[in-house]
Design a protein around this motif. Structure first.
Motif, PDB file in Angstrom:
ATOM      1  N   CYS A  20      -5.280   5.452   9.014  1.00 44.94           N
ATOM      2  CA  CYS A  20      -4.818   6.806   8.685  1.00 44.94           C
ATOM      3  C   CYS A  20      -4.219   6.863   7.276  1.00 44.94           C
ATOM      4  CB  CYS A  20      -3.778   7.281   9.698  1.00 44.94           C
ATOM      5  SG  CYS A  20      -4.474   7.682  11.316  1.00 44.94           S
ATOM      6  N   LYS A  21      -3.459   5.837   6.917  1.00 41.87           N
ATOM      7  CA  LYS A  21      -2.878   5.780   5.566  1.00 41.87           C
ATOM      8  C   LYS A  21      -3.982   5.693   4.518  1.00 41.87           C
ATOM      9  CE  LYS A  21       1.428   5.834   6.863  1.00 41.87           C
ATOM     10  NZ  LYS A  21       2.270   7.016   6.593  1.00 41.87           N
ATOM     11  N   LYS A  22      -5.001   4.894   4.811  1.00 48.27           N
ATOM     12  CA  LYS A  22      -6.126   4.772   3.885  1.00 48.27           C
ATOM     13  C   LYS A  22      -6.838   6.122   3.743  1.00 48.27           C
ATOM     14  CE  LYS A  22     -10.492   2.365   3.045  1.00 48.27           C
ATOM     15  NZ  LYS A  22     -11.452   1.322   3.512  1.00 48.27           N
ATOM     16  N   ALA A  23      -7.020   6.803   4.864  1.00 52.18           N
ATOM     17  CA  ALA A  23      -7.681   8.112   4.838  1.00 52.18           C
ATOM     18  C   ALA A  23      -6.901   9.103   3.975  1.00 52.18           C
ATOM     19  CB  ALA A  23      -7.829   8.649   6.257  1.00 52.18           C
ATOM     20  N   LYS A  24      -5.587   9.037   4.060  1.00 49.98           N
ATOM     21  CA  LYS A  24      -4.737   9.929   3.259  1.00 49.98           C
ATOM     22  C   LYS A  24      -4.943   9.676   1.765  1.00 49.98           C
ATOM     23  CE  LYS A  24      -0.009  11.678   3.068  1.00 49.98           C
ATOM     24  NZ  LYS A  24       1.370  11.561   3.610  1.00 49.98           N
ATOM     25  N   CYS A  25      -5.062   8.393   1.400  1.00 52.21           N
ATOM     26  CA  CYS A  25      -5.329   8.043  -0.005  1.00 52.21           C
ATOM     27  C   CYS A  25      -6.687   8.558  -0.446  1.00 52.21           C
ATOM     28  CB  CYS A  25      -5.279   6.531  -0.195  1.00 52.21           C
ATOM     29  SG  CYS A  25      -3.638   5.828  -0.135  1.00 52.21           S
ATOM     30  N   LEU A  26      -7.668   8.440   0.437  1.00 45.61           N
ATOM     31  CA  LEU A  26      -9.016   8.888   0.112  1.00 45.61           C
ATOM     32  C   LEU A  26      -9.064  10.405  -0.107  1.00 45.61           C
ATOM     33  CD1 LEU A  26     -10.996   6.634   2.594  1.00 45.61           C
ATOM     34  CD2 LEU A  26     -11.186   6.557   0.096  1.00 45.61           C
ATOM     35  N   VAL A  27      -8.321  11.148   0.712  1.00 44.76           N
ATOM     36  CA  VAL A  27      -8.238  12.602   0.537  1.00 44.76           C
ATOM     37  C   VAL A  27      -7.627  12.927  -0.826  1.00 44.76           C
ATOM     38  CG1 VAL A  27      -7.106  14.711   1.344  1.00 44.76           C
ATOM     39  CG2 VAL A  27      -8.146  13.141   2.993  1.00 44.76           C
ATOM     40  N   ALA A  28      -6.548  12.205  -1.160  1.00 44.82           N
ATOM     41  CA  ALA A  28      -5.885  12.428  -2.460  1.00 44.82           C
ATOM     42  C   ALA A  28      -6.803  12.070  -3.624  1.00 44.82           C
ATOM     43  CB  ALA A  28      -4.600  11.608  -2.533  1.00 44.82           C
ATOM     44  N   SER A  29      -7.769  11.179  -3.357  1.00 45.08           N
ATOM     45  CA  SER A  29      -8.720  10.766  -4.390  1.00 45.08           C
ATOM     46  C   SER A  29     -10.006  11.602  -4.350  1.00 45.08           C
ATOM     47  CB  SER A  29      -9.073   9.285  -4.208  1.00 45.08           C
ATOM     48  OG  SER A  29      -7.929   8.478  -4.168  1.00 45.08           O
ATOM     49  N   ASP A  30      -9.988  12.668  -3.561  1.00 43.99           N
ATOM     50  CA  ASP A  30     -11.141  13.576  -3.418  1.00 43.99           C
ATOM     51  C   ASP A  30     -12.348  12.922  -2.751  1.00 43.99           C
ATOM     52  OD1 ASP A  30      -9.846  15.784  -4.544  1.00 43.99           O
ATOM     53  OD2 ASP A  30     -10.323  15.110  -6.568  1.00 43.99           O
ATOM     54  N   SER A  31     -12.105  11.873  -1.969  1.00 42.81           N
ATOM     55  CA  SER A  31     -13.194  11.249  -1.203  1.00 42.81           C
ATOM     56  C   SER A  31     -13.081  11.702   0.249  1.00 42.81           C
ATOM     57  CB  SER A  31     -13.098   9.720  -1.301  1.00 42.81           C
ATOM     58  OG  SER A  31     -13.194   9.293  -2.643  1.00 42.81           O
ATOM     59  N   VAL A  32     -13.260  13.006   0.435  1.00 40.79           N
ATOM     60  CA  VAL A  32     -12.983  13.624   1.733  1.00 40.79           C
ATOM     61  C   VAL A  32     -13.946  13.136   2.817  1.00 40.79           C
ATOM     62  CG1 VAL A  32     -12.806  15.808   2.979  1.00 40.79           C
ATOM     63  CG2 VAL A  32     -12.003  15.655   0.614  1.00 40.79           C
ATOM     64  N   ARG A  39      -5.167   1.163  -5.837  1.00 30.34           N
ATOM     65  CA  ARG A  39      -4.397  -0.027  -5.475  1.00 30.34           C
ATOM     66  C   ARG A  39      -3.916   0.052  -4.032  1.00 30.34           C
ATOM     67  NH1 ARG A  39      -0.552  -1.453 -10.736  1.00 30.34           N
ATOM     68  NH2 ARG A  39      -2.253  -1.752 -12.223  1.00 30.34           N
ATOM     69  N   ALA A  40      -3.502   1.241  -3.631  1.00 29.61           N
ATOM     70  CA  ALA A  40      -3.045   1.433  -2.248  1.00 29.61           C
ATOM     71  C   ALA A  40      -4.177   1.139  -1.271  1.00 29.61           C
ATOM     72  CB  ALA A  40      -2.533   2.858  -2.055  1.00 29.61           C
ATOM     73  N   ILE A  41      -5.361   1.654  -1.562  1.00 27.45           N
ATOM     74  CA  ILE A  41      -6.512   1.440  -0.678  1.00 27.45           C
ATOM     75  C   ILE A  41      -6.856  -0.041  -0.596  1.00 27.45           C
ATOM     76  CG2 ILE A  41      -9.011   1.805  -0.485  1.00 27.45           C
ATOM     77  CD1 ILE A  41      -8.477   4.672  -1.578  1.00 27.45           C
ATOM     78  N   SER A  42      -6.783  -0.736  -1.732  1.00 25.79           N
ATOM     79  CA  SER A  42      -7.048  -2.182  -1.744  1.00 25.79           C
ATOM     80  C   SER A  42      -6.064  -2.932  -0.845  1.00 25.79           C
ATOM     81  CB  SER A  42      -6.955  -2.704  -3.181  1.00 25.79           C
ATOM     82  OG  SER A  42      -7.151  -4.096  -3.218  1.00 25.79           O
ATOM     83  N   GLY A  53       0.812  -1.210   0.000  1.00 25.90           N
ATOM     84  CA  GLY A  53       0.000   0.000   0.000  1.00 25.90           C
ATOM     85  C   GLY A  53       0.846   1.261   0.000  1.00 25.90           C
ATOM     86  N   LEU A  54       1.877   1.283   0.833  1.00 25.31           N
ATOM     87  CA  LEU A  54       2.760   2.452   0.903  1.00 25.31           C
ATOM     88  C   LEU A  54       3.499   2.664  -0.421  1.00 25.31           C
ATOM     89  CD1 LEU A  54       4.218   1.919   4.497  1.00 25.31           C
ATOM     90  CD2 LEU A  54       2.582   3.683   3.784  1.00 25.31           C
ATOM     91  N   ALA A  55       3.900   1.551  -1.052  1.00 26.55           N
ATOM     92  CA  ALA A  55       4.594   1.654  -2.341  1.00 26.55           C
ATOM     93  C   ALA A  55       3.660   2.215  -3.416  1.00 26.55           C
ATOM     94  CB  ALA A  55       5.120   0.280  -2.763  1.00 26.55           C
ATOM     95  N   HIS A  56       2.412   1.748  -3.419  1.00 32.81           N
ATOM     96  CA  HIS A  56       1.438   2.264  -4.390  1.00 32.81           C
ATOM     97  C   HIS A  56       1.119   3.736  -4.109  1.00 32.81           C
ATOM     98  CE1 HIS A  56       0.812  -1.406  -6.530  1.00 32.81           C
ATOM     99  NE2 HIS A  56       0.331  -2.064  -5.487  1.00 32.81           N
ATOM    100  N   MET A  57       1.101   4.111  -2.844  1.00 31.48           N
ATOM    101  CA  MET A  57       0.873   5.514  -2.474  1.00 31.48           C
ATOM    102  C   MET A  57       1.927   6.420  -3.083  1.00 31.48           C
ATOM    103  SD  MET A  57      -0.255   6.069   1.497  1.00 31.48           S
ATOM    104  CE  MET A  57      -0.301   7.854   1.566  1.00 31.48           C
TER     105      MET A  57
END
Length: 205
Positions: A166-178, A140-143, A129-133
């Protein structure tokens, strides 16, 4: 214990003491013994140990070469998954973000199919996940993070669970899923509220 086993033990003991040259020599002797016997599984174990030592010595090209040889020895999913994880770490050290993500993803697939322990699967899923981030491949990171969350939930590793959320939340923010990210952050916060600081220290040491 046979000669091969003794060399492996000597190698492990010296590696733990940071006597890398002695460890390397012992593992190479072990590999030779396995080669003479035609025991592929033992050859693979010795090759992986050699690669671990070389990686600790920052001889990354050589470590990568030994790991590639180890992949040809045996198809045990758990060992092969571990090898791909090591290759991911090495690629990361080389700065190969895309290659690293691929190796971690392969490790996750193999270890998950082998029904390895939740801790092992979660660790590799987190790495993937961190690598995909880093590559901005957030779906892919969220998966990968979802798999890590599932595995950490099984054994109630709450500090790690909070971290991955928290890492998942960061991905969601970057994906505009605030809005969804906010809910995930709240889940993480709820977990943290019921914990002592010592619990975090134990997990992250």
């Amino acid at each position: 214990m046979d000669t091969y086993g003794r060399f492996i033990n000597v190698g492990i003991e010296n590696f733990q003491r940071s006597n890398y040259q002695k460890a390397l020599l012992a593992f190479k002797f072990a590999h030779h013994k396995a080669l003479v016997k035609g025991d592929q599984k033992s050859q693979q174990k010795a090759l992986v140990n050699i690669a671990v030592v070389l990686s600790a010595m920052d001889s990354l090209d050589s470590a990568k070469s030994y790991l590639s040889d180890a992949l040809d020895c045996d198809e045990d999913p758990m060992t092969t998954g571990f090898i791909h994880s090591m290759l991911g770490i090495i690629q990361q050290k080389f700065g190969g973000k895309s290659e690293s993500a691929k190796e971690y993803a392969m490790a996750v697939g193999l270890l998950n199919s082998d029904q390895s322990s939740p801790d092992v699967i979660a660790r590799e899923a987190l790495r993937a996940g961190l690598a995909h981030m880093q590559l901005s491949k957030y779906a892919r990171a969220i998966s990968s993070f979802d798999l890590a969350i599932e595995q950490y939930s099984k054994n109630e590793k709450l500090p790690m669970l909070a971290l991955v959320l928290c890492k998942k939340a960061k991905c969601l923010v970057a994906s505009d899923s605030v809005q969804q990210a906010t809910q995930i952050c709240q889940e993480s916060l709820d977990i943290c509220k019921g914990m002592k600081q010592d619990d975090f220290a134990c997990e992250f040491e």
